[in-house]
Motif scaffolding. Structure first.
Motif, PDB file in Angstrom:
ATOM      1  N   HIS A   1       0.838  -1.210   0.000  1.00 54.13           N
ATOM      2  CA  HIS A   1       0.000   0.000   0.000  1.00 54.13           C
ATOM      3  C   HIS A   1       0.869   1.255   0.000  1.00 54.13           C
ATOM      4  CE1 HIS A   1      -3.562  -2.403   0.560  1.00 54.13           C
ATOM      5  NE2 HIS A   1      -2.969  -3.021   1.586  1.00 54.13           N
ATOM      6  N   ARG A   2       1.864   1.259  -0.877  1.00 56.55           N
ATOM      7  CA  ARG A   2       2.806   2.374  -0.985  1.00 56.55           C
ATOM      8  C   ARG A   2       2.777   2.919  -2.399  1.00 56.55           C
ATOM      9  NH1 ARG A   2       5.512   4.406   3.344  1.00 56.55           N
ATOM     10  NH2 ARG A   2       7.477   4.525   2.304  1.00 56.55           N
ATOM     11  N   ASN A   3       2.939   4.231  -2.510  1.00 55.52           N
ATOM     12  CA  ASN A   3       3.073   4.897  -3.800  1.00 55.52           C
ATOM     13  C   ASN A   3       4.548   5.203  -4.009  1.00 55.52           C
ATOM     14  OD1 ASN A   3       0.241   5.433  -4.745  1.00 55.52           O
ATOM     15  ND2 ASN A   3       0.144   6.302  -2.680  1.00 55.52           N
ATOM     16  N   ARG A   4       5.029   4.923  -5.183  1.00 53.49           N
ATOM     17  CA  ARG A   4       6.416   5.217  -5.533  1.00 53.49           C
ATOM     18  C   ARG A   4       6.402   6.117  -6.758  1.00 53.49           C
ATOM     19  NH1 ARG A   4      11.879   2.019  -5.723  1.00 53.49           N
ATOM     20  NH2 ARG A   4      12.880   3.078  -7.467  1.00 53.49           N
ATOM     21  N   VAL A   5       7.212   7.158  -6.725  1.00 55.16           N
ATOM     22  CA  VAL A   5       7.329   8.080  -7.855  1.00 55.16           C
ATOM     23  C   VAL A   5       8.796   8.140  -8.244  1.00 55.16           C
ATOM     24  CG1 VAL A   5       6.964  10.432  -8.671  1.00 55.16           C
ATOM     25  CG2 VAL A   5       5.365   9.435  -7.036  1.00 55.16           C
ATOM     26  N   ASP A   6       9.072   7.831  -9.507  1.00 52.19           N
ATOM     27  CA  ASP A   6      10.427   7.922 -10.073  1.00 52.19           C
ATOM     28  C   ASP A   6      10.439   9.073 -11.068  1.00 52.19           C
ATOM     29  OD1 ASP A   6      12.236   5.298  -9.555  1.00 52.19           O
ATOM     30  OD2 ASP A   6      10.091   4.794  -9.520  1.00 52.19           O
ATOM     31  N   ILE A   7      11.485   9.905 -11.016  1.00 52.51           N
ATOM     32  CA  ILE A   7      11.630  10.989 -11.987  1.00 52.51           C
ATOM     33  C   ILE A   7      13.009  10.871 -12.612  1.00 52.51           C
ATOM     34  CG2 ILE A   7      11.849  13.473 -12.312  1.00 52.51           C
ATOM     35  CD1 ILE A   7       9.747  13.929 -10.283  1.00 52.51           C
TER      36      ILE A   7
ATOM     37  N   PRO B   1      25.196  19.853 -24.442  1.00 45.92           N
ATOM     38  CA  PRO B   1      26.592  19.423 -24.317  1.00 45.92           C
ATOM     39  C   PRO B   1      26.961  19.316 -22.840  1.00 45.92           C
ATOM     40  CG  PRO B   1      26.407  21.266 -25.837  1.00 45.92           C
ATOM     41  CD  PRO B   1      25.065  21.074 -25.219  1.00 45.92           C
ATOM     42  N   GLY B   2      27.514  18.196 -22.457  1.00 42.85           N
ATOM     43  CA  GLY B   2      27.852  17.957 -21.059  1.00 42.85           C
ATOM     44  C   GLY B   2      26.610  17.712 -20.214  1.00 42.85           C
ATOM     45  N   GLY B   3      25.513  17.354 -20.865  1.00 38.71           N
ATOM     46  CA  GLY B   3      24.219  17.166 -20.197  1.00 38.71           C
ATOM     47  C   GLY B   3      24.253  16.064 -19.167  1.00 38.71           C
ATOM     48  N   GLY B   4      23.400  15.097 -19.316  1.00 35.06           N
ATOM     49  CA  GLY B   4      23.370  14.003 -18.368  1.00 35.06           C
ATOM     50  C   GLY B   4      21.952  13.670 -17.976  1.00 35.06           C
ATOM     51  N   VAL B   5      21.858  12.812 -16.968  1.00 33.76           N
ATOM     52  CA  VAL B   5      20.560  12.355 -16.476  1.00 33.76           C
ATOM     53  C   VAL B   5      20.541  12.525 -14.964  1.00 33.76           C
ATOM     54  CG1 VAL B   5      18.989  10.396 -16.267  1.00 33.76           C
ATOM     55  CG2 VAL B   5      20.364  10.660 -18.326  1.00 33.76           C
ATOM     56  N   ILE B   6      19.439  13.018 -14.472  1.00 35.93           N
ATOM     57  CA  ILE B   6      19.227  13.108 -13.035  1.00 35.93           C
ATOM     58  C   ILE B   6      18.094  12.147 -12.711  1.00 35.93           C
ATOM     59  CG2 ILE B   6      18.415  14.582 -11.170  1.00 35.93           C
ATOM     60  CD1 ILE B   6      19.860  16.876 -12.534  1.00 35.93           C
ATOM     61  N   HIS B   7      18.326  11.280 -11.738  1.00 32.07           N
ATOM     62  CA  HIS B   7      17.314  10.297 -11.364  1.00 32.07           C
ATOM     63  C   HIS B   7      17.045  10.396  -9.870  1.00 32.07           C
ATOM     64  CE1 HIS B   7      14.986   6.611 -11.213  1.00 32.07           C
ATOM     65  NE2 HIS B   7      15.707   6.257 -10.167  1.00 32.07           N
TER      66      HIS B   7
END
Length: 187
Positions: free
Chosen positions: A54-60, A67-73
């Motif tokens: 009974h838990r909600n999980r949110v992933d972003i 240039p030089g971007g990336g990913v934030i998780h």
């Protein structure tokens, strides 16, 4: 900012989408500080409801297409979906602040390296003499006592002088114990 909403075991309503997108507006300020155009940012929000807990999980996931971007998780779990959204947006915000600080430090490091390179190029182009000839501090001959007084007046650690008694060059210097030493040529 392009936002993609994905639901797993949960129906995503327009209110949930609007709430999340409203919270994501806070991030535009940080993206502007990073010189990232909002059009070059893609955000993927995954909502998941775990029935057994009974838990909600949110992933972003925030994809910076620069240039030089990336990913934030970031992800967060909570019994309340809206609390999970708030907490995960806070975490993304913290990561953007850290990314900004790392980029500032990297640019400072690069500018320091460039300055050092310019400085070494200038130094290597200037030829330095290994030995520089300097005049004696006192041209007239002094007694050892006069040289000691002059050393005290100037506050220097040593003083070369011409000894009036012998006519040779001597050096008087201060010792750590507070007394003085005298260097004379060997006979």
């Amino acid at each position: 900012m392009q936002v993609e909403h994905v639901g797993k075991n949960i129906e995503i309503t327009d209110f949930i989408k609007a709430y999340t997108e409203h919270k994501l507006e806070r991030l535009k300020h940080y993206l502007k500080d990073l010189d990232v155009a909002p059009d070059s940012v893609r955000v993927r929000v995954v909502y998941d409801f775990e029935k057994h807990r009974h838990r909600n999980r949110v992933d972003i996931d925030v994809y910076l297409n620069t240039p030089g971007g990336g990913v934030i998780h970031a992800w967060e779990e909570s019994n309340d979906l809206y609390s999970a959204i708030d907490f995960v947006i806070d975490e993304v915000e913290r990561q953007l602040v850290r990314l900004k600080q790392r980029r500032i430090e990297a640019s400072r490091r690069e500018s320091r390296l460039e300055k050092m390179k310019e400085h070494t190029v200038q130094e290597s182009s200037i030829e330095r003499a290994l030995i520089v000839i300097e005049p004696m501090p006192s041209e007239k001959p002094l007694t050892v006592e006069d040289a000691r007084l002059m050393l005290e007046e100037t506050g220097a650690f040593f003083l070369p002088f011409i000894n009036s008694e012998t006519g040779e060059v001597n050096v008087i210097y201060r010792k750590k114990a507070g007394n003085y030493g005298l260097i004379t040529p060997r006979a």
